[in-house]
Design an enzyme around this catalytic site. Structure first.
Site, PDB file in Angstrom:
ATOM      1  N   HIS A  90       0.443  -1.100  -6.779  1.00  0.00           N
ATOM      2  CA  HIS A  90       1.837  -0.727  -6.495  1.00  0.00           C
ATOM      3  C   HIS A  90       2.835  -1.644  -7.201  1.00  0.00           C
ATOM      4  O   HIS A  90       4.032  -1.363  -7.203  1.00  0.00           O
ATOM      5  CB  HIS A  90       2.127  -0.757  -4.987  1.00  0.00           C
ATOM      6  CG  HIS A  90       1.414   0.310  -4.222  1.00  0.00           C
ATOM      7  ND1 HIS A  90       1.438   1.634  -4.586  1.00  0.00           N
ATOM      8  CD2 HIS A  90       0.634   0.248  -3.105  1.00  0.00           C
ATOM      9  CE1 HIS A  90       0.716   2.339  -3.726  1.00  0.00           C
ATOM     10  NE2 HIS A  90       0.203   1.524  -2.825  1.00  0.00           N
ATOM     11  N   HIS A 129      -3.290   6.069  -2.135  1.00  0.00           N
ATOM     12  CA  HIS A 129      -1.877   6.038  -2.509  1.00  0.00           C
ATOM     13  C   HIS A 129      -1.751   6.110  -4.035  1.00  0.00           C
ATOM     14  O   HIS A 129      -2.620   5.602  -4.752  1.00  0.00           O
ATOM     15  CB  HIS A 129      -1.215   4.747  -2.015  1.00  0.00           C
ATOM     16  CG  HIS A 129      -1.306   4.549  -0.531  1.00  0.00           C
ATOM     17  ND1 HIS A 129      -2.298   3.793   0.057  1.00  0.00           N
ATOM     18  CD2 HIS A 129      -0.549   5.040   0.471  1.00  0.00           C
ATOM     19  CE1 HIS A 129      -2.127   3.809   1.382  1.00  0.00           C
ATOM     20  NE2 HIS A 129      -1.085   4.565   1.658  1.00  0.00           N
ATOM     21  N   ASP A 214      -8.920   3.563   1.176  1.00  0.00           N
ATOM     22  CA  ASP A 214      -8.104   4.098   2.254  1.00  0.00           C
ATOM     23  C   ASP A 214      -8.100   5.633   2.301  1.00  0.00           C
ATOM     24  O   ASP A 214      -7.422   6.219   3.140  1.00  0.00           O
ATOM     25  CB  ASP A 214      -6.675   3.531   2.213  1.00  0.00           C
ATOM     26  CG  ASP A 214      -6.148   3.339   0.807  1.00  0.00           C
ATOM     27  OD1 ASP A 214      -6.775   3.864  -0.143  1.00  0.00           O
ATOM     28  OD2 ASP A 214      -5.101   2.684   0.645  1.00  0.00           O
TER      29      ASP A 214
HETATM   30 ZN   LIG Z   1      -3.713   2.484  -0.779  1.00  0.00          ZN
END
Ligand SMILES: [Zn+2]
Length: 305
Positions: A90, A129, A214
């Site tokens: 990220h 993500h 995740d």
């Molecule tokens: Zn993640």
């Protein structure tokens, strides 16, 4: 891992990244700002608190990723897995977010591209993500193929199917969003029928995986339904690609918030990367058809299958 004697793997301590390695991705002012925030114990964003020790942890995470690249390209390791905290995908070149300080995978890819004989790097990001940091670092670049599978819409909000890169990098960013509730059929289908043909055509000199866990059904932060064995299948695809192209593959830990699922899935990944094998084939579903329409514009082998 310790209770399994690290699967018999060689355990290496992560070195700190050098300034030169970080500056290949991050502006100097950004690196200095991270150092200052850590020193002051001042959060980098709402999700990213830091303490003074975070600075060295961040340096070692990025440094480990570079050390993995060196081990793979020097041939002192046939594969590798970096158990990194903090994660990196990220972190954009000039912005920390989502628990990430430095863009470990991007720093590693740039480090690899500095070496003779490395012209192209492929990064598969299977964290649940979107890997917005890696996406941003190489958006306009044709020497890094970045493919991300992620739950969508979801944090951090980027990674739509229509984002395929820009400028010289048009077509070299492959975003494959999946709806909440997606499981093996969706994830493995997209990797088998979209990611693999594109990656074969790209013919990288090195394969890196941003390996988050995740998307596991046990994970408390997200809503996908992969099993521990699903990660073995994903890794088998990467091991098969590496064997087919005669290039090395290694993995960098990203997210994963159910500790038991994380541990078991990381072990499954390592065993698959080391041992190889044939991944289970799944039929292409509607997500593959939709992705093929968009991605096939740049990579004809996706639609001809
Ligand atoms: Zn993640």
């Amino acid at each position: 891992m310790a209770s399994r004697d690290w699967l018999g793997w060689d355990v290496r301590e992560a070195p700190c990244a050098t300034e030169e390695q970080l500056l290949a991705v991050h502006p100097a002012e950004y690196v200095e700002s991270v150092r200052e925030h850590c020193r002051a114990g001042r959060a980098l964003d709402a999700d990213t608190p830091v303490v003074p020790a975070s600075w060295e942890a961040g340096l070692r995470a990025a440094g480990a990723a570079c050390a993995l690249v060196d081990a793979l390209l020097d041939g002192t390791a046939t594969t590798g897995f970096c158990g990194l905290r903090p994660p990196g995908h990220h972190a954009e070149p000039a912005r920390a977010m989502g628990f990430c300080l430095f863009a470990n995978a991007a720093v590693a890819a740039e480090h690899a591209l500095c070496r003779d004989g490395v012209d192209r790097v492929f990064i598969l990001d299977w964290d649940v993500h979107h890997g917005n940091g890696t996406n941003a670092a190489f958006h306009a670049r044709a020497d890094v193929l970045f493919a991300s599978l992620h739950q969508w819409p979801f944090y951090p909000g980027t990674g739509a199917l229509g984002d395929t890169g820009s400028g010289d990098g048009l077509g070299f960013t492959i975003n494959l969003p999946v709806p909440a509730g997606s499981g093996e059929a969706e994830w493995l289908g997209l990797v088998e029928h979209v990611v693999m043909p594109v990656a074969r055509d790209f013919a990288p000199d090195l394969i890196l995986v941003s390996a988050g866990y995740d998307a596991h059904r046990a994970d408390p932060l997200a809503d996908c339904r992969l099993e521990t064995d699903s990660f073995r299948q994903l890794a088998l695809h990467m091991a098969a690609l590496a064997a087919e192209l005669g290039v090395p593959a290694g993995a960098l830990l990203e997210g994963g918030y159910d500790v038991d699922a994380l541990a078991a899935s990381a072990v499954a990944t390592m065993q698959a990367l080391e041992g190889g094998g044939t991944p289970r084939s799944v039929p292409p579903g509607p997500l593959v058809a939709a992705a093929g329409e968009r991605i096939g514009e740049f990579w004809p082998s996706v639609v001809s299958r």
